[in-house]
Design a protein around this motif. Structure first.
Motif, PDB file in Angstrom:
ATOM      1  N   SER A   1      22.792 -13.390 -10.724  1.00  0.00           N
ATOM      2  CA  SER A   1      22.615 -13.868 -12.094  1.00  0.00           C
ATOM      3  C   SER A   1      23.363 -15.172 -12.348  1.00  0.00           C
TER       4      SER A   1
ATOM      5  N   ASP B   1      19.198 -15.608 -16.180  1.00  0.00           N
ATOM      6  CA  ASP B   1      19.411 -14.673 -17.281  1.00  0.00           C
ATOM      7  C   ASP B   1      20.454 -13.662 -16.813  1.00  0.00           C
ATOM      8  N   ARG B   2      20.581 -12.568 -17.470  1.00  0.00           N
ATOM      9  CA  ARG B   2      21.640 -11.611 -17.132  1.00  0.00           C
ATOM     10  C   ARG B   2      21.404 -10.863 -15.828  1.00  0.00           C
TER      11      ARG B   2
END
Length: 135
Positions: free
Chosen positions: A9, A38-39
């Motif tokens: 990530s 993104d996460r």
């Protein structure tokens, strides 16, 4: 253009791991167009000569922590005589939409607009955008 998806990530770690993977598989000549995180994952868009992208595709079959999108992609870039604007982007995407061409991504430079498209739409996109050129 190839889309590489990583389970990392953190974009910095992803790019470092991707470079190590490319070096390990002796794949040179790639250019990073974009990196998005993104996460849960990071997407890296890379381009290069056809031979390089073919080698990347073959090597990715056994890659751990990376996955290659199977759909072939391309970029089409319009170089502007002035600055880019929302109005110009809207004109471009409206014209393209009339030919069932819908960019997945739009990347902006100070004087350019780059569209990420399915590879099979490339020629029609170029023809359509060329009609916008005014002398």
């Amino acid at each position: 253009v190839s889309e590489v998806v990583s389970t990392a990530s953190d974009p910095g770690q992803c790019l470092e791991k991707l470079q190590a993977f490319l070096d390990q598989n002796q794949i040179a000549g790639t250019q990073i167009l974009s990196c998005e995180s993104d996460r849960t994952s990071t997407k890296v868009y890379v381009t290069g000569p056809k031979e390089t992208l073919s080698a990347l595709e073959k090597a990715m079959v056994t890659a751990i922590g990376f996955k290659l999108r199977t759909e072939k992609l391309c970029t089409v870039t319009a170089t502007c005589t002035g600055v880019t604007s929302a109005d110009l982007i809207n004109q471009m995407t409206t014209r393209l939409s009339s030919h069932q061409i819908h960019p997945e991504k739009i990347w902006l430079g100070s004087m350019s607009i780059t569209l990420l498209l399915p590879e099979q739409k490339r020629d029609m996109a170029i023809q359509t955008l060329h009609k916008m050129i005014t002398l």
